[in-house]
Design an enzyme around this catalytic site. Sequence first.
Site, PDB file in Angstrom:
ATOM      1  N   GLU A 488       0.813  -1.214   0.000  1.00  0.00           N
ATOM      2  CA  GLU A 488       0.000   0.000   0.000  1.00  0.00           C
ATOM      3  C   GLU A 488       0.848   1.268   0.000  1.00  0.00           C
ATOM      4  O   GLU A 488       0.302   2.369   0.026  1.00  0.00           O
ATOM      5  CB  GLU A 488      -0.949  -0.016   1.185  1.00  0.00           C
ATOM      6  CG  GLU A 488      -2.006  -1.110   1.076  1.00  0.00           C
ATOM      7  CD  GLU A 488      -2.850  -1.244   2.330  1.00  0.00           C
ATOM      8  OE1 GLU A 488      -3.973  -1.769   2.220  1.00  0.00           O
ATOM      9  OE2 GLU A 488      -2.390  -0.841   3.413  1.00  0.00           O
ATOM     10  N   LYS A 600       5.704  -1.873   2.070  1.00  0.00           N
ATOM     11  CA  LYS A 600       5.027  -2.060   3.352  1.00  0.00           C
ATOM     12  C   LYS A 600       4.958  -3.540   3.737  1.00  0.00           C
ATOM     13  O   LYS A 600       5.136  -3.910   4.898  1.00  0.00           O
ATOM     14  CB  LYS A 600       3.616  -1.478   3.276  1.00  0.00           C
ATOM     15  CG  LYS A 600       2.820  -1.554   4.568  1.00  0.00           C
ATOM     16  CD  LYS A 600       1.431  -0.969   4.373  1.00  0.00           C
ATOM     17  CE  LYS A 600       0.621  -1.040   5.661  1.00  0.00           C
ATOM     18  NZ  LYS A 600      -0.771  -0.568   5.478  1.00  0.00           N
TER      19      LYS A 600
END
Length: 773
Positions: A488, A600
């Site tokens: 993300e 991430k």
Amino acid sequence: MKKYLKVDPWSIIEEGFVAENHEISESIFSIGNGHMGQRANFEEHYTGQSLQGSYMAGVYYPDKTRVGWWKNGYPEYFAKVLNSTNWIGIDVKVNGETLDLATCTVTDFVRELNMKEGVLRRSFTAELPGGKKVKVASTRFVSMSMKEIGAIKYAVTPVGFDADITFSPYLDGDVKNKDSNYDEKFWDEVSKSNRADQAVLTIKTKKLDFYLTSTMTYAVEVAGTKADVQPELTEKEKFVGHSFQVQAKADQEAVLYKYVSNVTSRDHAVDELASVGAEVLTKAVAAGFDSLLDQQKEAWAAKWKDSDIVIEGDVEAQQGIRFNIFHMNQTYTGEDSRLNIGPKGFTGEKYGGSTYWDTEAYCLPFYLSTADESISRNLLVYRYKHLEKAIENAEKLGFTDGAALYPMVTMNGEECHNEWEITFEEIHRNGAIAYAIYNYTRYTGDYSYLGEYGLEVLAGISRFWAQRVHFSKHQNQYVMLGVTGPNEYENNVNNNWYTNRIAAWTMEYTLDVIAYLKENEGARLDALMAKLNLSDAETAKWQEIIENMYYPADEEKGVFLQQDGFLDKELIPVSELDEKHLPLNQNWSWDRILRSCYIKQADVLQGLYFLNDQYDLETKKRNFDFYEPLTVHESSLSPCVHSILACELGYKEKAYEMYLRTARLDLDNYNNDTEDGLHITSMAGTWMSVVEGFGGKKIEDGTLSLNPFIPGHWQSFSFKIVFRGARLNVQVTPDSINIKNETDVETDLIVSGKEVTVKGNETIQVSLAASAV
């Protein structure tokens, strides 16, 4: 990272009260039983910082979406699991002084979550503002044997003085969610009743009409003798309480036993809630606190029998894995197919308590291997029941002809997430739903699911993928633009490798299921093809897309590219960042994060984990070596995938590092966010790290395969696997793999590349030296 908890193999122990740690502890020491859950808030009045949380499974509220501007396709609401009636409350006064740990001097404080028994205990000595000291001890649990019952034993002992002790047990429905978008309270009072032996409060949600009835009663003892009390009854809006005084001589213990039933309209007719609640409570009181506690221990012993992992030689690792297994077992029991698993479970409000793709990608393997297959089947049936909503979700975005887009966040099948890059672009979640069907059937051998439910879901998802891609004349292949992959920290990218790959794989698997049904359930397939209006021309189109899907790659480096243009980024390993920048999401602007190379969570590597058998070891190694150094692991879902792949690649130190990070993510507050609630769905990833990572568990052509190794400083580790009717206890030592069949079901499996058979109630031993790792 904040480490303040004592290391113990079966308990989480906090010694000494530090107010700054309290909200973290409220999350860590949470308890639940699948029906309800409770943060570790204090029973007594507390004026310090606290996130009060009592949660009822499946009871939620459609909080109005709050965004700066509206876009077509946005959901109208964000679903929230509600903070419900505070049933644990017991205010205490000693000689007229309020017991409040924020205003007292607290010593000898110990809070213990006994994971073996499913019990929360707390004890301390408090010096009141007037100088008097009292000892307090509480024991609390939510019952695994009577799911609608919570019980508390609360004891107060005056130290060296005679005391008038006032207990005020209550039920308080005048609560709110800290994360309410508009600071709205979500509950209305329906009714309440109050009498000397019992108090009842019924509230309902302002929308959706969920009803909750809480019924309270109690018993009192002083110095071991039952005390008869005449309570003063208190009633306010959404509040009922009792207050009474007992006299305790110096060093005599006064004990309040509080019993509460919490019943909802999800399980009972509204007009029967009061009678059902009273009936359940009567049975609990008749059993008594000690008997309920014994039942609690027995219920948890049964859960540990199927799911325990034992690690010898590393107490931190042992505590971490049991902590994760404990919360998985108390969050979801699988008895109700209407329920699912929220990322915070019963431990906090963040993420709304809704269903994410985490369930299919991370939680399903845990339940497949530790519980009856009906529990995993219920997780899949949950998504089948939401298929029509998934089709509606896709229609809102312009898709047609039965294309299905499962929501990123949901309670009832509707999308209720309000960040555009998630709602519209993180569509890889569809692939996790498809993969779960594949994972379930190959593990259980329950191929009946495909004709009964599976193909309908797979067809809807495949239709979505076929419409979401388009043919690029420039590439002369099918491409997918404007997506967000599992990472993300990149939004609105083109041709995310994982999304393209899982889309093509889904269509391929759907065609395989059609072929299977054609051969084995021809009549059922014909009926489904007619019901779905699924033609040979449509499936031929899927095949064309499969054969012509574009996958970004770099031939020189030999890696799959996370997305088009990934190599244009400035590639600086995380190891070269000053630690002051980490975690990035708390120190960098979003713009800076999006432009960076930092990842991430597993993205390309997520695909290599899912589709593990389709890539050789060297391909996995090149991609791992390229992407892991760029990964900040700021998603709780990240370390486990890296640990499993590191095990397969023989990176033993990295595998252990990633395991310990996922196992102790919340206990050590790695990401500085444990106060919001625990990372429940990533806890299943911790189990995966041991069983699929160190244990090397895979399913190969319907056969269970194990290829373990043991971290160098471990003396041994063992885990349980329930597989097609057998329960295997697998112990790995530095020299051997010992497999005990704890059932009568004979089982064939592959151990370190060798085919073996374990007869019923037999133990076999295989040399660890034979391992291919």
